[in-house]
Enzyme design. Structure first.
Site, short mmCIF file in Angstrom:
data_model
loop_
_atom_site.label_atom_id
_atom_site.label_comp_id
_atom_site.label_asym_id
_atom_site.label_seq_id
_atom_site.Cartn_x
_atom_site.Cartn_y
_atom_site.Cartn_z
N LYS A 1 -2.50 -0.69 14.31
CA LYS A 1 -3.37 -0.09 13.85
C LYS A 1 -4.57 0.20 14.80
O LYS A 1 -4.65 -0.36 15.93
CB LYS A 1 -4.07 -0.64 12.53
CG LYS A 1 -3.32 -0.80 11.26
CD LYS A 1 -3.89 -1.52 10.11
CE LYS A 1 -3.11 -1.69 8.97
NZ LYS A 1 -3.81 -2.31 7.66
N TYR B 1 -0.97 6.09 2.50
CA TYR B 1 -1.20 4.87 1.82
C TYR B 1 -1.66 5.42 0.21
O TYR B 1 -2.41 4.80 -0.39
CB TYR B 1 -2.53 4.55 2.41
CG TYR B 1 -2.38 3.48 3.58
CD1 TYR B 1 -1.96 2.30 3.19
CD2 TYR B 1 -2.67 3.74 4.91
CE1 TYR B 1 -1.68 1.15 4.19
CE2 TYR B 1 -2.78 2.61 5.87
CZ TYR B 1 -2.06 1.53 5.33
OH TYR B 1 -1.74 0.46 6.04
N ASN C 1 -7.37 -4.60 10.38
CA ASN C 1 -6.76 -5.84 10.19
C ASN C 1 -5.19 -5.61 11.16
O ASN C 1 -4.29 -6.47 11.03
CB ASN C 1 -6.23 -6.55 8.74
CG ASN C 1 -5.57 -5.49 8.11
OD1 ASN C 1 -4.93 -4.56 8.48
ND2 ASN C 1 -5.27 -5.88 6.94
N HIS D 1 0.04 -3.06 9.84
CA HIS D 1 0.89 -2.94 8.65
C HIS D 1 1.98 -3.22 8.57
O HIS D 1 2.90 -3.16 9.67
CB HIS D 1 0.71 -1.27 8.45
CG HIS D 1 1.48 -0.75 7.12
ND1 HIS D 1 1.11 -1.05 6.01
CD2 HIS D 1 2.92 -0.47 7.05
CE1 HIS D 1 2.15 -0.56 5.04
NE2 HIS D 1 3.30 -0.33 5.63
N GLU E 1 9.06 4.12 4.08
CA GLU E 1 8.02 4.22 5.20
C GLU E 1 8.85 4.71 6.63
O GLU E 1 8.27 5.28 7.41
CB GLU E 1 7.24 2.95 5.09
CG GLU E 1 6.53 2.81 4.03
CD GLU E 1 5.46 1.41 4.10
OE1 GLU E 1 4.98 1.11 3.08
OE2 GLU E 1 5.65 0.48 4.97
P1 DAT Z 1 -1.40 -5.56 3.41
O1 DAT Z 1 -1.67 -4.66 4.80
O2 DAT Z 1 -1.39 -6.89 3.94
O3 DAT Z 1 0.14 -5.26 2.85
P2 DAT Z 1 -2.59 -4.25 1.03
O4 DAT Z 1 -1.17 -3.36 0.92
O5 DAT Z 1 -3.03 -5.03 0.00
O6 DAT Z 1 -2.41 -5.21 2.16
O7 DAT Z 1 -3.40 -3.29 1.50
C1 DAT Z 1 -3.25 -2.21 2.81
C2 DAT Z 1 -4.48 -2.16 3.48
O8 DAT Z 1 -5.75 -1.93 2.86
C3 DAT Z 1 -4.80 -3.49 4.27
O9 DAT Z 1 -4.18 -3.84 5.46
C4 DAT Z 1 -6.42 -3.24 4.65
C5 DAT Z 1 -6.89 -2.51 3.31
N1 DAT Z 1 -7.36 -3.28 2.32
C6 DAT Z 1 -6.74 -4.17 1.62
N2 DAT Z 1 -7.71 -4.68 0.80
C7 DAT Z 1 -8.89 -4.38 1.08
C8 DAT Z 1 -10.32 -4.75 0.97
N3 DAT Z 1 -10.68 -5.68 0.02
N4 DAT Z 1 -11.41 -4.17 1.60
C9 DAT Z 1 -11.02 -3.30 2.71
N5 DAT Z 1 -9.72 -2.64 3.08
C10 DAT Z 1 -8.85 -3.48 2.42
MG MG Z 2 0.70 -3.26 1.69
#
Ligand code: DAT
Ligand code: MG
Length: 140
Positions: free
Chosen positions: A11, A51, A114, A117, A128
């Site tokens: 990212k 997304y 973070n 992905h 994807e």
């Molecule tokens: P992951 O990337 O671990 O699969 P996810 O699919 O639940 O997590 O969410 C996609 C992305 O969205 C994640 O990498 C970062 C963002 N995200 C998730 N939860 C969030 C939150 N509570 N606040 C801000 N960004 C968030």
């Molecule tokens: Mg995810």
């Protein structure tokens, strides 16, 4: 165990800090092979489409803006149990909860920024990968 492929994205927070090599080393050390890789700058529309599954979540706008803010490195990782293995190497979504030695523990700035992905299931991995790559670009 099965030979799988998964979609990974390094990212903007990580490309900006020149962490691509350090992150790729963690994948390779875990036995994941990078069989396709390219650096791209997503438009907001492309990031929003990628997304789309999160479109009703409160952080969607922020997530899309972040993913389109600077270049990313999209890649396909191949290996035994690659989908779960990659999730293990990535660590928990929130770096505060991530295990020692994971990418997110070592490099992530916040739950939003973070660093990586990774696909979460065989169906999403296939979708994807096809979002970013043609079959000809996958060199296993
Ligand atoms: P992951 O990337 O671990 O699969 P996810 O699919 O639940 O997590 O969410 C996609 C992305 O969205 C994640 O990498 C970062 C963002 N995200 C998730 N939860 C969030 C939150 N509570 N606040 C801000 N960004 C968030
Ligand atoms: Mg995810």
């Amino acid at each position: 165990m099965a030979l799988e492929r998964t979609l990974s994205i390094i990212k903007p927070d990580a490309t900006r800090r020149n962490l691509t090599g350090k992150i790729n080393a963690k994948f390779e050390d875990a036995g994941l092979r990078i069989i396709a890789q390219k650096r791209i700058h997503l438009s907001p529309a492309q990031a929003g489409k990628f997304y789309e599954v999160h479109k009703d979540r409160p952080f969607y706008g922020e997530l899309v803006e972040f993913m389109a803010s600077e270049p990313v490195v999209v890649q396909v990782l191949e290996g035994e149990n690659a989908i779960q293995k990659n999730r293990d190497v990535m660590g928990a979504t929130n770096p505060a909860n991530a295990d020692a030695g994971t990418i997110r523990k070592d490099f992530a700035l916040s739950v939003g920024e973070n660093s990586v992905h990774g696909s979460d299931a065989p169906e999403t991995a296939a979708e994807e990968i096809a979002f970013f790559f043609s079959g000809l670009e996958l060199v296993g």
